[in-house]
Design an enzyme around this catalytic site. Structure first.
Site, PDB file in Angstrom:
ATOM      1  N   GLN A 129     -50.893  46.327  17.487  1.00  0.00           N
ATOM      2  CA  GLN A 129     -51.888  47.045  16.700  1.00  0.00           C
ATOM      3  C   GLN A 129     -52.541  46.059  15.730  1.00  0.00           C
ATOM      4  OE1 GLN A 129     -50.536  50.139  13.997  1.00  0.00           O
ATOM      5  NE2 GLN A 129     -52.326  51.401  14.380  1.00  0.00           N
ATOM      6  N   GLY A 261     -43.195  48.115   8.812  1.00  0.00           N
ATOM      7  CA  GLY A 261     -42.717  48.772  10.020  1.00  0.00           C
ATOM      8  C   GLY A 261     -43.862  48.968  10.988  1.00  0.00           C
ATOM      9  N   MET A 262     -43.526  49.145  12.258  1.00  0.00           N
ATOM     10  CA  MET A 262     -44.523  49.427  13.291  1.00  0.00           C
ATOM     11  C   MET A 262     -43.922  50.467  14.223  1.00  0.00           C
ATOM     12  SD  MET A 262     -47.472  48.940  14.601  1.00  0.00           S
ATOM     13  CE  MET A 262     -47.969  49.953  16.000  1.00  0.00           C
ATOM     14  N   GLU A 263     -44.709  51.525  14.422  1.00  0.00           N
ATOM     15  CA  GLU A 263     -44.200  52.728  15.081  1.00  0.00           C
ATOM     16  C   GLU A 263     -44.150  52.638  16.600  1.00  0.00           C
ATOM     17  OE1 GLU A 263     -47.078  52.270  13.467  1.00  0.00           O
ATOM     18  OE2 GLU A 263     -48.726  53.438  14.310  1.00  0.00           O
ATOM     19  N   ASN A 264     -43.731  51.540  17.159  1.00  0.00           N
ATOM     20  CA  ASN A 264     -43.663  51.417  18.617  1.00  0.00           C
ATOM     21  C   ASN A 264     -42.792  52.542  19.173  1.00  0.00           C
ATOM     22  OD1 ASN A 264     -43.586  47.977  17.842  1.00  0.00           O
ATOM     23  ND2 ASN A 264     -45.318  49.028  18.755  1.00  0.00           N
ATOM     24  N   HIS A 287     -41.770  57.035   7.500  1.00  0.00           N
ATOM     25  CA  HIS A 287     -43.177  56.866   7.868  1.00  0.00           C
ATOM     26  C   HIS A 287     -43.308  56.551   9.367  1.00  0.00           C
ATOM     27  CE1 HIS A 287     -47.379  55.425   7.194  1.00  0.00           C
ATOM     28  NE2 HIS A 287     -47.066  54.627   8.194  1.00  0.00           N
ATOM     29  N   GLU A 288     -42.560  55.573   9.834  1.00  0.00           N
ATOM     30  CA  GLU A 288     -42.684  55.195  11.254  1.00  0.00           C
ATOM     31  C   GLU A 288     -42.238  56.339  12.156  1.00  0.00           C
ATOM     32  OE1 GLU A 288     -44.529  52.820  11.318  1.00  0.00           O
ATOM     33  OE2 GLU A 288     -44.056  51.851   9.416  1.00  0.00           O
ATOM     34  N   HIS A 291     -44.945  58.875  12.569  1.00  0.00           N
ATOM     35  CA  HIS A 291     -45.963  58.477  13.549  1.00  0.00           C
ATOM     36  C   HIS A 291     -45.639  58.998  14.954  1.00  0.00           C
ATOM     37  CE1 HIS A 291     -48.933  55.929  11.633  1.00  0.00           C
ATOM     38  NE2 HIS A 291     -48.042  55.085  11.133  1.00  0.00           N
ATOM     39  N   GLU A 310     -52.921  56.946   9.860  1.00  0.00           N
ATOM     40  CA  GLU A 310     -52.142  56.579   8.677  1.00  0.00           C
ATOM     41  C   GLU A 310     -52.176  57.638   7.580  1.00  0.00           C
ATOM     42  OE1 GLU A 310     -50.012  54.375   8.915  1.00  0.00           O
ATOM     43  OE2 GLU A 310     -50.729  53.243  10.643  1.00  0.00           O
ATOM     44  N   ASP A 367     -58.195  43.658  11.115  1.00  0.00           N
ATOM     45  CA  ASP A 367     -57.143  43.017  10.314  1.00  0.00           C
ATOM     46  C   ASP A 367     -57.686  42.510   8.972  1.00  0.00           C
ATOM     47  OD1 ASP A 367     -54.850  43.255  11.978  1.00  0.00           O
ATOM     48  OD2 ASP A 367     -55.618  41.648  13.260  1.00  0.00           O
ATOM     49  N   TYR A 375     -54.534  54.878   4.322  1.00  0.00           N
ATOM     50  CA  TYR A 375     -53.218  55.462   4.062  1.00  0.00           C
ATOM     51  C   TYR A 375     -53.281  56.479   2.934  1.00  0.00           C
ATOM     52  CZ  TYR A 375     -51.039  51.688   6.773  1.00  0.00           C
ATOM     53  OH  TYR A 375     -50.663  50.837   7.776  1.00  0.00           O
TER      54      TYR A 375
HETATM   55  N1  BES Z   1     -48.974  51.202  12.048  1.00  0.00           N
HETATM   56  C1  BES Z   1     -48.685  50.626  10.794  1.00  0.00           C
HETATM   57  C2  BES Z   1     -48.750  49.133  10.788  1.00  0.00           C
HETATM   58  C3  BES Z   1     -50.057  48.540  11.254  1.00  0.00           C
HETATM   59  C4  BES Z   1     -51.269  49.132  10.960  1.00  0.00           C
HETATM   60  C5  BES Z   1     -50.056  47.381  11.959  1.00  0.00           C
HETATM   61  C6  BES Z   1     -52.457  48.567  11.405  1.00  0.00           C
HETATM   62  C7  BES Z   1     -51.241  46.815  12.405  1.00  0.00           C
HETATM   63  C8  BES Z   1     -52.442  47.417  12.127  1.00  0.00           C
HETATM   64  C9  BES Z   1     -47.335  51.099  10.263  1.00  0.00           C
HETATM   65  O1  BES Z   1     -47.045  52.425  10.569  1.00  0.00           O
HETATM   66  C10 BES Z   1     -47.391  51.039   8.763  1.00  0.00           C
HETATM   67  O2  BES Z   1     -48.192  51.726   8.224  1.00  0.00           O
HETATM   68  N2  BES Z   1     -46.550  50.249   8.120  1.00  0.00           N
HETATM   69  C11 BES Z   1     -46.496  50.145   6.681  1.00  0.00           C
HETATM   70  C12 BES Z   1     -45.355  50.968   6.127  1.00  0.00           C
HETATM   71  C13 BES Z   1     -45.672  52.196   5.433  1.00  0.00           C
HETATM   72  C14 BES Z   1     -44.503  52.888   4.807  1.00  0.00           C
HETATM   73  C15 BES Z   1     -46.945  52.439   4.783  1.00  0.00           C
HETATM   74  C16 BES Z   1     -46.243  48.718   6.299  1.00  0.00           C
HETATM   75  O3  BES Z   1     -46.034  47.899   7.192  1.00  0.00           O
HETATM   76  O4  BES Z   1     -46.211  48.401   5.127  1.00  0.00           O
HETATM   77 ZN    ZN Z   2     -48.280  53.792   9.535  1.00  0.00          ZN
END
Ligand code: BES
Ligand code: ZN
Length: 593
Positions: A129, A261-264, A287-288, A291, A310, A367, A375
């Site tokens: 992602q 984290g990444m919600e794979n 959170h994950e 998702h 998000e 990115d 979020y």
């Molecule tokens: N899906 C996201 C991470 C992400 C988003 C990766 C866009 C690449 C592109 C993941 O669910 C996420 O939001 N992670 C957060 C944690 C959260 C508790 C807000 C992080 O990594 O901080």
């Molecule tokens: Zn997320």
């Protein structure tokens, strides 16, 4: 030719890939993944088929019968990569592409043994992602195109591979010193949810449907930290309906993992900075996990609708937190979120198009504009809809939304049409157009109050006028409450103040990274030398972007800390993920002097 996703060459009028068969070997010496991808089309087709690729070195393209398929590989666009246009002969049902990955595939990170907990074996992991699947797999790399997949992954025999998929059978030995592991993902997912990690991994069961994977040196701590995950799954199911993905496993990665984290699906990827030793950072797991419904079942159609993933997930995360730990705990989460939101809005500017929810990112690298806006502004909008509709009506709405759109990808406009149908008049009453399409944070944003939050905020903001917490008070705070207090302290303090805080609150030695990083941000911004060593240790190990941005930002304030930042970055850069390196570079570019 309707291209419907600004970040993909996917063409909605061309044949669709329904299934991927991956047969790939992981070569640590060359830092390449090589083999073949078979694209199974939804029906026998002919004519043009545009795929996303980035950096891939293509060896051949054939039908499954072995007939060559002609193709053109365009020059590389900086964001999208290279369009690969195949011309399918009539009746093509499967396309077999032999290839290997390029030299710096941004979707993959390769770690030497020194970057792992065990220090004996290398490690690699993917992070696809938002738009990086194309750096490992030639595919229609848009969340509008979902696929099931099978994979055969060949790795050095001392290592294990895990994927966002179920294992199939036992590993089998292949060529000398290698073994092949098989996986199957029978549920259709967007390509950004395909995931692979390879390393010295072991696992520990937490419940009949959940286990944690980690390096042997880390697995016991991880099993303890995440022991409560089954209760979270049950709480989430009560709110959103059954968990549809069979297993909920977690993988703790080495510390260079650039996200929290990444919600794979079936295998959430997590940073080891969550292992605080007190279970205080499991909100990221929450959170994950959330998702699994919002994001993985119902997916944003493109990155212009990323807030659907998000924003709903942050809202869901706090509802689960509330169900498990009560409204006070949820209010603390909302307060921490608001601080992050205001920081992001300030970074872009309150009238920046990157502070709207429904974005228009054509020509923009997602990115580069990643922030707390989708979020936290997104979650506030969902909470406002909830408050306006009433909780019971909104809970019924959420379940209906998930049921209606599961295993599909949706746009903001589709969501809002469904809101109007299910909750007539609510969108107009909350001023949805301003929330979705205007920059900044609307004045009717919900505020989550609690007596303890107000006291913590007042105490932090009262520092300059002499307010100090008593030792007994500090001892009664949860880690999140301590974080709220630190967030409300002035960003710059004199050395005596830093000394007092560190002595009373024992900050520099904390294992909770949220607290540690907030403290180091204040202390570095205050040019407080006693923390320099600790900051260096953290930054040489941890690549989580959420922490790099404030720490390198704070070091920009003083000549001595700017020199420290440059010294640390020179040493750390080779160990950082490309994304992490880019974030630090963008922060350091703004240093003056
Ligand atoms: N899906 C996201 C991470 C992400 C988003 C990766 C866009 C690449 C592109 C993941 O669910 C996420 O939001 N992670 C957060 C944690 C959260 C508790 C807000 C992080 O990594 O901080
Ligand atoms: Zn997320």
């Amino acid at each position: 030719m309707p291209r419907v996703d600004p970040h993909s060459y996917f063409d909605s009028e061309q044949p669709r890939t329904r299934h991927l068969e991956l047969d790939l070997a992981v070569d640590f010496d060359r830092q390449r993944v090589a083999g073949q991808a078979t694209l199974v089309l939804e029906r026998p087709s002919a004519g043009p088929l545009d795929l996303d690729t980035k950096g891939l070195v293509i060896a051949s393209v054939r039908t499954d019968g072995g007939r060559p398929i002609s193709y053109d590989l365009d020059g590389e666009e900086p964001i999208l990569g290279s369009r690969m246009r195949l011309t399918l002969p009539a009746g093509t049902a499967k396309v077999v592409i032999a290839y290997e990955t390029g030299a710096d595939a941004i979707g993959l990170q390769w770690l030497g043994p020194a970057q792992t907990a065990g220090r004996r074996h290398p490690f690699m992991f993917s992070q696809f992602q938002p738009i990086h699947a194309r750096t490992m797999i030639p595919c229609q790399d848009s969340p509008m195109a979902r696929v099931t997949y099978d994979a055969a992954i060949t790795v050095p025999e001392a290592l294990t591979a895990v994927m966002s998929a179920g294992p199939v059978g036992e590993p089998v030995g292949s060529e000398a010193g290698m073994r092949t592991l098989r996986f199957a993902m029978p549920q259709a997912v967007p390509t950004y949810l395909i995931a692979l990690a390879v390393g010295d991994l072991t696992s520990h069961d937490l419940s009949p449907r959940a286990r944690v994977w980690a390096e042997p040196a880390t697995v016991a701590a991880a099993a303890w930290e995440f022991a409560g995950v089954e209760r979270m799954i049950v709480a989430a199911e009560e709110m959103f309906g059954p968990y549809e993905w069979d297993r909920y496993d977690m993988l703790v990665l080495p510390p260079s993992f650039p996200y929290g984290g990444m919600e794979n699906p079936r295998l959430t990827f997590l940073t080891p900075t969550l292992l605080a030793g007190d279970r205080s950072l499991v909100d990221v797991v929450c959170h994950e996990l959330a998702h699994s419904w919002t994001g993985n079942l119902v997916t944003n159609a493109t990155m212009d609708h990323f807030w659907l993933n998000e924003g709903f997930t942050v809202w869901a995360e706090r509802r689960i937190l509330e169900a498990l730990h009560g409204p006070e705990a949820a209010a603390v989460g909302w307060a921490i979120g608001r601080t992050a939101l205001l920081e992001s809005v300030q970074r872009f500017g309150a009238d920046s198009p990157f502070t709207v929810l429904r974005t228009h990112l054509e020509g923009v690298d997602p990115d580069d504009v990643y922030s707390s806006v989708p979020y936290e502004k997104g979650a506030l909008f969902v909470a406002l809809l909830e408050r306006t509709a009433g909780r019971a009506a909104f809970d019924a709405f959420i379940r209906a939304y998930i049921r209606k759109f599961h295993f599909t990808s949706v746009t903001t406009e589709q969501l809002m049409a469904f809101v109007e149908q299910q909750l007539p008049g609510v969108a107009a009453r909350v001023g949805a157009d301003e929330w979705l399409n205007k920059p900044g944070v609307p004045a009717n944003a919900p505020v989550f109050r609690s007596a303890s939050l107000e006291a913590l905020t007042a105490l932090g903001e009262g520092w300059p006028t002499g307010a100090r917490p008593a030792a007994a008070q500090v001892a009664s705070w949860s880690p999140s409450e301590l974080l709220v207090y630190l967030q409300h302290l002035p960003r710059q303090l004199d050395a005596a103040s830093c000394r007092w805080l560190d002595a009373e609150l024992k900050l520099t030695d904390r294992g909770n990274y949220e607290i540690l990083v907030e403290w180091l941000t204040i202390a570095l911004g205050s040019d407080y030398e006693p923390v320099f060593g600790r900051a260096r240790d953290v930054l040489l190990r941890v690549g989580r972007m959420k922490y790099l941005r404030p720490l390198f930002g704070a070091m920009g304030r003083h000549p001595r800390t700017r020199a420290l930042a440059r010294e640390i970055f020179a040493a750390a850069a080779p160990t950082y993920h490309t994304l992490s390196r880019r974030v630090v570079e963008s922060v350091m570019e703004k240093y003056d002097g």
